[in-house]
Write an enzyme that holds these catalytic residues in place. Structure first.
Site, PDB file in Angstrom:
ATOM      1  N   LYS A  60       0.832  -1.223   0.000  1.00 37.15           N
ATOM      2  CA  LYS A  60       0.000   0.000   0.000  1.00 37.15           C
ATOM      3  C   LYS A  60       0.857   1.260   0.000  1.00 37.15           C
ATOM      4  O   LYS A  60       0.436   2.300  -0.484  1.00 37.15           O
ATOM      5  CB  LYS A  60      -0.954   0.014   1.198  1.00 37.15           C
ATOM      6  CG  LYS A  60      -0.244  -0.030   2.548  1.00 37.15           C
ATOM      7  CD  LYS A  60      -1.224  -0.035   3.701  1.00 37.15           C
ATOM      8  CE  LYS A  60      -1.843  -1.381   3.954  1.00 37.15           C
ATOM      9  NZ  LYS A  60      -0.904  -2.424   4.417  1.00 37.15           N
ATOM     10  N   HIS A 189       0.139  -3.666  14.918  1.00 35.64           N
ATOM     11  CA  HIS A 189       0.768  -2.537  14.220  1.00 35.64           C
ATOM     12  C   HIS A 189       0.758  -1.372  15.190  1.00 35.64           C
ATOM     13  O   HIS A 189      -0.313  -0.913  15.595  1.00 35.64           O
ATOM     14  CB  HIS A 189      -0.009  -2.192  12.943  1.00 35.64           C
ATOM     15  CG  HIS A 189       0.765  -1.309  12.004  1.00 35.64           C
ATOM     16  ND1 HIS A 189       1.310  -0.114  12.411  1.00 35.64           N
ATOM     17  CD2 HIS A 189       1.090  -1.443  10.699  1.00 35.64           C
ATOM     18  CE1 HIS A 189       1.938   0.450  11.377  1.00 35.64           C
ATOM     19  NE2 HIS A 189       1.824  -0.341  10.323  1.00 35.64           N
ATOM     20  N   SER A 192       1.667   3.898  12.051  1.00 38.66           N
ATOM     21  CA  SER A 192       2.626   4.204  10.991  1.00 38.66           C
ATOM     22  C   SER A 192       3.419   5.458  11.354  1.00 38.66           C
ATOM     23  O   SER A 192       2.856   6.450  11.800  1.00 38.66           O
ATOM     24  CB  SER A 192       1.859   4.409   9.685  1.00 38.66           C
ATOM     25  OG  SER A 192       2.756   4.508   8.619  1.00 38.66           O
ATOM     26  N   GLU A 263       5.987  -5.822   8.746  1.00 36.24           N
ATOM     27  CA  GLU A 263       5.331  -5.293   7.533  1.00 36.24           C
ATOM     28  C   GLU A 263       5.779  -3.855   7.261  1.00 36.24           C
ATOM     29  O   GLU A 263       4.954  -2.939   7.233  1.00 36.24           O
ATOM     30  CB  GLU A 263       3.805  -5.329   7.710  1.00 36.24           C
ATOM     31  CG  GLU A 263       3.224  -6.696   7.960  1.00 36.24           C
ATOM     32  CD  GLU A 263       1.786  -6.615   8.483  1.00 36.24           C
ATOM     33  OE1 GLU A 263       1.232  -5.507   8.613  1.00 36.24           O
ATOM     34  OE2 GLU A 263       1.223  -7.673   8.782  1.00 36.24           O
ATOM     35  N   GLY A 265       6.597  -0.477   5.523  1.00 34.86           N
ATOM     36  CA  GLY A 265       6.227   0.191   4.278  1.00 34.86           C
ATOM     37  C   GLY A 265       7.195   1.331   4.035  1.00 34.86           C
ATOM     38  O   GLY A 265       8.145   1.231   3.277  1.00 34.86           O
ATOM     39  N   ARG A 266       6.983   2.443   4.773  1.00 34.09           N
ATOM     40  CA  ARG A 266       7.779   3.662   4.525  1.00 34.09           C
ATOM     41  C   ARG A 266       9.274   3.421   4.716  1.00 34.09           C
ATOM     42  O   ARG A 266      10.093   4.098   4.096  1.00 34.09           O
ATOM     43  CB  ARG A 266       7.285   4.812   5.386  1.00 34.09           C
ATOM     44  CG  ARG A 266       7.605   4.740   6.828  1.00 34.09           C
ATOM     45  CD  ARG A 266       7.160   6.000   7.600  1.00 34.09           C
ATOM     46  NE  ARG A 266       5.723   6.054   7.809  1.00 34.09           N
ATOM     47  CZ  ARG A 266       4.934   7.004   7.319  1.00 34.09           C
ATOM     48  NH1 ARG A 266       5.431   7.965   6.594  1.00 34.09           N
ATOM     49  NH2 ARG A 266       3.646   6.987   7.574  1.00 34.09           N
ATOM     50  N   ASP A 313      -1.004  11.473   5.245  1.00 29.17           N
ATOM     51  CA  ASP A 313       0.077  10.842   6.003  1.00 29.17           C
ATOM     52  C   ASP A 313       0.684  11.817   7.005  1.00 29.17           C
ATOM     53  O   ASP A 313       1.663  11.488   7.667  1.00 29.17           O
ATOM     54  CB  ASP A 313       1.151  10.350   4.999  1.00 29.17           C
ATOM     55  CG  ASP A 313       2.128   9.393   5.640  1.00 29.17           C
ATOM     56  OD1 ASP A 313       1.708   8.598   6.493  1.00 29.17           O
ATOM     57  OD2 ASP A 313       3.329   9.455   5.311  1.00 29.17           O
ATOM     58  N   ASP A 342      -8.019  25.018  -5.706  1.00 32.22           N
ATOM     59  CA  ASP A 342      -8.527  24.832  -4.357  1.00 32.22           C
ATOM     60  C   ASP A 342      -7.529  25.388  -3.334  1.00 32.22           C
ATOM     61  O   ASP A 342      -6.332  25.098  -3.404  1.00 32.22           O
ATOM     62  CB  ASP A 342      -8.726  23.325  -4.141  1.00 32.22           C
ATOM     63  CG  ASP A 342      -9.415  23.029  -2.841  1.00 32.22           C
ATOM     64  OD1 ASP A 342      -9.542  23.951  -2.013  1.00 32.22           O
ATOM     65  OD2 ASP A 342      -9.821  21.882  -2.650  1.00 32.22           O
ATOM     66  N   TYR A 370       3.539   6.641   0.664  1.00 30.33           N
ATOM     67  CA  TYR A 370       2.146   7.109   0.678  1.00 30.33           C
ATOM     68  C   TYR A 370       1.975   8.354  -0.189  1.00 30.33           C
ATOM     69  O   TYR A 370       1.345   9.330   0.226  1.00 30.33           O
ATOM     70  CB  TYR A 370       1.675   7.342   2.127  1.00 30.33           C
ATOM     71  CG  TYR A 370       1.843   6.098   2.958  1.00 30.33           C
ATOM     72  CD1 TYR A 370       1.025   5.003   2.742  1.00 30.33           C
ATOM     73  CD2 TYR A 370       2.853   5.977   3.910  1.00 30.33           C
ATOM     74  CE1 TYR A 370       1.189   3.824   3.462  1.00 30.33           C
ATOM     75  CE2 TYR A 370       3.027   4.803   4.638  1.00 30.33           C
ATOM     76  CZ  TYR A 370       2.188   3.739   4.411  1.00 30.33           C
ATOM     77  OH  TYR A 370       2.357   2.576   5.105  1.00 30.33           O
TER      78      TYR A 370
HETATM   79  C1  LIG Z   1      -1.532  -3.576   8.120  1.00 28.49           C
HETATM   80  C2  LIG Z   1      -0.440  -2.635   7.797  1.00 28.49           C
HETATM   81  N1  LIG Z   1       0.814  -3.116   7.732  1.00 28.49           N
HETATM   82  C3  LIG Z   1       1.853  -2.321   7.423  1.00 28.49           C
HETATM   83  C4  LIG Z   1       1.680  -0.986   7.152  1.00 28.49           C
HETATM   84  C5  LIG Z   1       2.876  -0.167   6.804  1.00 28.49           C
HETATM   85  O1  LIG Z   1       3.191   0.743   7.790  1.00 28.49           O
HETATM   86  P1  LIG Z   1       4.489   1.613   7.714  1.00 28.49           P
HETATM   87  O2  LIG Z   1       4.545   2.282   6.409  1.00 28.49           O
HETATM   88  O3  LIG Z   1       4.373   2.549   8.855  1.00 28.49           O
HETATM   89  O4  LIG Z   1       5.667   0.694   7.917  1.00 28.49           O
HETATM   90  C6  LIG Z   1       0.383  -0.419   7.250  1.00 28.49           C
HETATM   91  C7  LIG Z   1       0.167   1.012   7.033  1.00 28.49           C
HETATM   92  O5  LIG Z   1      -0.891   1.564   7.128  1.00 28.49           O
HETATM   93  C8  LIG Z   1      -0.702  -1.274   7.573  1.00 28.49           C
HETATM   94  O6  LIG Z   1      -1.958  -0.806   7.626  1.00 28.49           O
END
Ligand SMILES: Cc1ncc(COP(=O)(O)O)c(C=O)c1O
Length: 392
Positions: A60, A189, A192, A263, A265-266, A313, A342, A370
């Site tokens: 995501k 979690h 974020s 998990e 992401g960023r 974010d 806008d 994000y």
């Molecule tokens: C279920 C889940 N896992 C992992 C992430 C990734 O989080 P981050 O980018 O803070 O590592 C998110 C972010 O919303 C999430 O909803």
């Protein structure tokens, strides 16, 4: 400069040179400069600091196929939230064992797809979803997601997901047992963009109790998923968090047979992107005495495009200009707007910059998280093009 392929650089990616060669000043749309080697460096940092924990990249955060392919090539696993994300990752030849379907509330057609492609691991945090799984995907592996929030995070998630760790997690496991479903682990979690060092330690301790209750029920829990939340542009903070995580894992999950995943992401992608925008219009605001008070700049990307990260974010962006010899120039309070009609489309109001001109460029580092998957071409303004780079 290759628009569709990957460009190569030696030693350090020179953003000024890219800007010149890509002739950004002559283009109407902004430019994303994506450094895939930055993603690879982050992976090496992860391995160094958290050797026991296997990262499952949260798609995501940035679903660009080159990012996904780069991480797939490094052997990273994936956290997917939907059928389309599952498909994107599976199409990169990632085996289903390397995927967790980490959305505790999924439409049935998405579950059907997971079943068809044999993605077994999935998180769950409420009884209705357990009944849904019982009906539609009874041989899946349930990972009970509980709530354990950091005291400080850019985007808290606990209002939406995660059951109570003490009472609800046990009740959900009892229900799963009664329905003859398999629970294989637990997840959380902390939020974020977590900035509280002890948040993971607290959650890992709660996870241990869930493991203990699972054992009482006769489950053989084998998976601990510590979620995301790791910083993307502050490696020093990441190292401190990693030390806390390692200590908690050593204390509560010393048994090496338990697989531990995360998990992030960023962490992987924030620093990989620099966004270069052009000033296409400006206004000068003067005080009653006619003295220049504020300079307003209008850029070719805004909060409906890449800077959606400011709204969704809660990101604070920093800008850099590319004027030569600007050190001796006076600076002015600068207000930066996006291109739409806008007034919500405000990028920053707290910058001091020299008095820039129409056609000058501003670079924004750490724009990889994000941003890309959420951006829209609202008001008819196109999204930035992206150039990809890798170190030789
Ligand atoms: C279920 C889940 N896992 C992992 C992430 C990734 O989080 P981050 O980018 O803070 O590592 C998110 C972010 O919303 C999430 O909803």
């Amino acid at each position: 400069m290759e628009v569709s392929g990957i460009n190569y650089y030696e030693h350090v990616l020179d953003i000024r040179r890219v800007i010149e060669e890509a002739q950004v000043q002559n283009c109407d749309e902004a430019l994303n400069i994506c450094d895939l080697s930055s993603v690879e460096r982050k992976f090496r940092l992860w391995q160094q600091q958290l050797p026991r924990i296997k990262p499952y990249y949260a798609v995501k955060c940035n679903d660009d196929s080159r990012i996904v392919q780069t991480l797939a090539g490094l052997g990273v696993g994936f956290d997917c939230a939907s059928k389309n994300e599952l498909k994107l990752v599976l199409d990169c030849d990632v085996s289903p064992e390397r995927i967790i379907f980490a959305n505790p509330c999924r439409p049935i057609s998405h579950l059907d797809y997971a079943k068809q492609r044999q993605v077994l691991k999935g998180t769950v945090d409420n009884e209705f979803e357990i009944y849904k799984l019982h009906k539609h995907y009874p041989n899946s592996n349930l990972i009970v997601r509980f709530k354990s929030e950091a005291k400080a995070a850019q985007c808290p998630l606990g209002d939406k997901f995660g059951c109570d760790a003490d009472i609800d997690a046990s009740a959900l496991m009892l229900l799963a047992k009664a329905l003859d479903l398999t629970v294989t682990g637990t997840s959380f979690h902390v939020g974020s963009g977590c900035t509280e060092l002890e948040a993971y330690e607290r959650a890992i301790k709660k996870a241990k109790n869930i493991f203990k209750f699972g054992e009482l029920l006769g489950y053989d829990l084998k998976l601990l998923d510590i979620g995301g939340g790791f910083p993307g542009s502050d490696d020093e903070q990441f190292v401190k968090i990693a030390a806390n995580v390692n200590r908690a894992v050593q204390r509560h999950f010393a048994d090496e047979r338990i697989e531990i995943i995360a998990e992030p992401g960023r962490f992987f992608v924030a620093a990989a992107y620099t966004l270069v925008c052009k000033i296409h219009a400006k206004r000068e605001v003067r005080n009653a005495a006619g003295k220049l008070d504020t300079v307003m700049y209008y850029l070719n990307d805004g909060v409906y495009g890449s800077f959606n990260c400011i709204l969704y974010d809660h990101q604070l962006v920093t800008a850099q200009h590319y004027l030569e010899g600007a050190e001796s120039l006076p600076t002015f309070k600068s207000l930066i707007w996006g291109p739409s009609c806008d007034a919500l489309d405000k990028i920053s109001e707290n910058l001091r910059l020299p008095n820039l001109n129409r056609g000058d460029l501003l670079g924004f580092p750490n724009m990889g998280a994000y941003t890309v998957p959420i951006a829209s071409a609202f008001n008819g303004f196109p999204l930035p093009r992206t150039l990809y780079f890798r170190a030789i």
